[in-house]
Design a protein around this motif. Sequence first.
Motif, PDB file in Angstrom:
ATOM      1  N   LEU B   8     -26.822  -2.960  29.451  1.00 39.71           N
ATOM      2  CA  LEU B   8     -27.542  -2.027  30.325  1.00 39.71           C
ATOM      3  C   LEU B   8     -27.596  -0.652  29.677  1.00 39.71           C
ATOM      4  O   LEU B   8     -27.040  -0.433  28.598  1.00 39.71           O
ATOM      5  N   LEU B   9     -28.321   0.250  30.304  1.00 39.54           N
ATOM      6  CA  LEU B   9     -28.415   1.619  29.800  1.00 39.54           C
ATOM      7  C   LEU B   9     -27.707   2.544  30.772  1.00 39.54           C
ATOM      8  O   LEU B   9     -27.928   2.471  31.981  1.00 39.54           O
ATOM      9  N   ILE B  10     -26.837   3.385  30.222  1.00 37.80           N
ATOM     10  CA  ILE B  10     -26.149   4.365  31.063  1.00 37.80           C
ATOM     11  C   ILE B  10     -26.721   5.737  30.715  1.00 37.80           C
ATOM     12  O   ILE B  10     -26.704   6.150  29.561  1.00 37.80           O
ATOM     13  N   VAL B  11     -27.247   6.387  31.713  1.00 34.26           N
ATOM     14  CA  VAL B  11     -27.963   7.644  31.483  1.00 34.26           C
ATOM     15  C   VAL B  11     -27.173   8.803  32.056  1.00 34.26           C
ATOM     16  O   VAL B  11     -26.800   8.783  33.234  1.00 34.26           O
ATOM     17  N   LYS B  12     -26.920   9.824  31.222  1.00 33.13           N
ATOM     18  CA  LYS B  12     -26.247  11.023  31.735  1.00 33.13           C
ATOM     19  C   LYS B  12     -27.255  12.154  31.836  1.00 33.13           C
ATOM     20  O   LYS B  12     -27.997  12.389  30.896  1.00 33.13           O
ATOM     21  N   LEU B  30     -35.933  12.424  38.510  1.00 33.65           N
ATOM     22  CA  LEU B  30     -35.608  11.774  37.232  1.00 33.65           C
ATOM     23  C   LEU B  30     -35.887  10.270  37.319  1.00 33.65           C
ATOM     24  O   LEU B  30     -36.499   9.677  36.427  1.00 33.65           O
ATOM     25  N   ILE B  31     -35.456   9.670  38.431  1.00 37.42           N
ATOM     26  CA  ILE B  31     -35.675   8.225  38.596  1.00 37.42           C
ATOM     27  C   ILE B  31     -37.172   7.923  38.642  1.00 37.42           C
ATOM     28  O   ILE B  31     -37.662   6.993  38.000  1.00 37.42           O
ATOM     29  N   ARG B  47     -29.396   2.043  39.352  1.00 42.92           N
ATOM     30  CA  ARG B  47     -28.305   2.272  40.293  1.00 42.92           C
ATOM     31  C   ARG B  47     -27.783   3.681  40.032  1.00 42.92           C
ATOM     32  O   ARG B  47     -27.587   4.081  38.889  1.00 42.92           O
ATOM     33  N   LYS B  48     -27.572   4.435  41.132  1.00 40.80           N
ATOM     34  CA  LYS B  48     -27.031   5.780  40.958  1.00 40.80           C
ATOM     35  C   LYS B  48     -25.510   5.702  40.918  1.00 40.80           C
ATOM     36  O   LYS B  48     -24.897   5.093  41.775  1.00 40.80           O
ATOM     37  N   GLY B  49     -24.914   6.298  39.921  1.00 38.80           N
ATOM     38  CA  GLY B  49     -23.460   6.399  39.890  1.00 38.80           C
ATOM     39  C   GLY B  49     -23.088   7.864  40.037  1.00 38.80           C
ATOM     40  O   GLY B  49     -23.953   8.711  40.283  1.00 38.80           O
ATOM     41  N   GLN B  50     -21.813   8.152  39.855  1.00 37.65           N
ATOM     42  CA  GLN B  50     -21.409   9.552  39.894  1.00 37.65           C
ATOM     43  C   GLN B  50     -21.892  10.215  38.611  1.00 37.65           C
ATOM     44  O   GLN B  50     -21.467   9.829  37.538  1.00 37.65           O
ATOM     45  N   SER B  51     -22.752  11.168  38.702  1.00 38.68           N
ATOM     46  CA  SER B  51     -23.246  11.949  37.558  1.00 38.68           C
ATOM     47  C   SER B  51     -23.940  11.098  36.492  1.00 38.68           C
ATOM     48  O   SER B  51     -24.126  11.534  35.378  1.00 38.68           O
ATOM     49  N   MET B  52     -24.270   9.862  36.833  1.00 36.39           N
ATOM     50  CA  MET B  52     -25.054   9.085  35.873  1.00 36.39           C
ATOM     51  C   MET B  52     -25.875   8.013  36.572  1.00 36.39           C
ATOM     52  O   MET B  52     -25.696   7.731  37.759  1.00 36.39           O
ATOM     53  N   LEU B  53     -26.815   7.463  35.805  1.00 42.67           N
ATOM     54  CA  LEU B  53     -27.646   6.375  36.322  1.00 42.67           C
ATOM     55  C   LEU B  53     -27.369   5.142  35.487  1.00 42.67           C
ATOM     56  O   LEU B  53     -27.146   5.240  34.284  1.00 42.67           O
TER      57      LEU B  53
END
Lengths: 383, 400
Positions: B8-12, B30-31, B47-53
């Motif tokens: 997957l891709l983790i986006v900061k 951004l999304i 999926r939204k995470g804490q401070s990242m997607l």
Amino acid sequence: MIYLDNAATTRPFDEVIDVMGKVMREDFANPSSLHHLGVKAEEVMVESRKILAGALQVDPGEVYFTSGGTETNNLVVKGAAQAHRKRGRHIITSAIEHKSVLNTMHALEQEGYEVTYVPVDSEGLVDLQFLEEALREDTILVSIMHVNNETGAIQPVDRIEEILRKHHPKPLFHVDAVQSFARIPLHPHHSDIDLLTLNSHKIHGPKGIGALFKRQGVNLAPLLDGGKQEGGLRSGTENLPGIAGFARAAQLNFENIFERQNHMSHLRYMLRARMVEAFDQVVINTPDDRFAAPHILNVSFPGLQGEVLLRKLETAEIYVSTGSACTSGKNTPSHVLKAMGRSKEEVQGALRFSFSAMNREEELEQVMKHLVPAVEKVRKMMR
Amino acid sequence: MNEGMKELLIVKYGEVMLKGNNRPMFVNALIRNINEVFGDSVRYRIRKGQSMLYIEPEEGFDLDQATKQLRRVFGVLLFHRALEVEKDPEKIKASSVDYFAKALNGSRSFKIETRRTDKQFPQRSQEINNLLGAHIADAFPHLQVDVHDPDVTLFVNIRKEAAYIYRDKERGAGGLPVGTGGKATALLSGGIDSPLAAWLIARRGVALNALHFHSYPYTSERSKKKVIGLARQLAQYTGRMNLYVFPFTGIQEAIADHCPDDQLTIIMRRMMMKGAEKIARKTSAQALVTGESIAQVASQTMESLTVTNAAVDMPVFRPLIGMDKEEIIDFTRQIGTYNISIEPYSDCCTIFVPRHPQTKPKLEKIRESESQVDFDGMIDKAMEKVEVIEIKPEEEAMIE
């Protein structure tokens, strides 16, 4: 629409389009195939070759089909250099050749050949004395165009041949006749030309087909390896519709070549006279009638941008050129006008009008009617 | 990659974090922009995470392609292409050997960097580093551990929902999501500077529309096509935008007919600014963007800029104002506009160059010259014939 860009390309004759359609529908077979259809296709090719040979007054076995002027020029220059490199590595050409010759020469220079570029005078004619003095024992090829595509200047092919004849060993003589074929008579055997470049789309034939005349016995190395079509000089399945269209176009041109020539010369003469009459500051880049091909008139409006004048005329559906169209739509300053010693302003302000026998004298009225105010307007804008 | 491994891709999103209560708005923008860049035809979940997607691919998703696309989304600070692993030290060890095999085979040294966000996880970060480091050193005997200057760094991130392993981070385009900073009209001449100016403003989250002044037959059809090409390249970053083509020939001729030689350029630029302001107001843009840089040419001296600026009643952003030409060129190579700009079709800035333009024009004098002609009327008339071209990012463009 008034089309005055015939040195770039011409509108194909309807009959050419018809014959090509017919060949594509009926004679689609590979001329090398052994079956009956192949034989029929081969006949079309043989017949077409005969027609072109007849136009040049040469043997059909001396005519080779290629994809056009650029390929023929590449084949001649690279093929002669390759085949005769043991004898020498020096080549002579002129400063005003078409890019397909000049850039091929540049490529050879990278490989260690030496190339002498003969300068031209202010009329765009090659300096014969320079040429004579440039000849060396190891000169293997002299390549000079017959008619310059930008100015229409006719190069003195026969006088060049006289010079070469005196020289031993005699180098091969190549003439790029793309602009002159079917416009000015030229017979390679009479002028002792070894290699001649011909092309179809400048004479109302299709694009993507051209030819080489190669005098019997002259040795050239091929560019392409393959099925050894065209006597091994040009591998690749023959472009039969193109060949048939080319031959028909040549035939139609030669039916009344003198009338066509006179008509175009007249148009050029008239337009030149009108220009000189209408504009104080116009510079004529085409040499006088004795040395000019019938179909090209090149003029400069110093200080103006030829490109802008071109588009001004375009708004009246009059289509001309700023010089050579062969740099893929890009407007690079003409190397030909530069070699003739024209100033930067004169080079930038150049416009080329090129005729076909299909143009009519009334069209010149239209040209002047739109050109005069356009020049005036643009002069104001460019001050 | 083996069956069942989930990449997957983790986006900061860096700067977006700073925006306090507006944060959800920025994240949603951004999304939206990521969705637009990926297009409707691919399937994935964000999926939204804490401070990242987390961008989780579904069937048929091309991660290589997505990686390229993500580099061009403003608001992305950096991102990782990562493998999701079950939160089990043994699984992490096994997956790491597999997932990093190619990178490790081509390297001489490595280190492990673990972050443990999930404090419930039994092993501490340092322990995981040691455990995994030893395992990898066993599996790839040629490798040295080097904590200062390793060839490869392997990251392990233990989060609540899963563990993620990845290596190098990819740099995003930075800035803020387009659409969060208002809207501006960017003037595109076809030259080198203006696309960069537009790009820099878009990177601050500003949505753009583009404007070109067309002076056919003085400038060519091909120069218009070139501007379309530039707009398409910009749209790779900004998403869909409108390009307005303003018919300028009549105004250009009127300037030449009625104004003094040495004022032609400055008056031309003022008229362009006036036209641009009209377009901006009509399209609810709040500012103009130009590629001017102090003293690059006569019309960009401080005096000239003052006079140009006085033509409009709206902010004009000039992000290149203090940049050198060389810097500008380097930058435009990176964003892919340089090669389009240098196509040699003359634009209005090269065709109409009077021999001795004024470098210190006086506003009153210029206004006096302009009063000879009803330029406002001409601009209004030209506005009726403005051509609108919709520029879409998915159409072919030169990338990097």
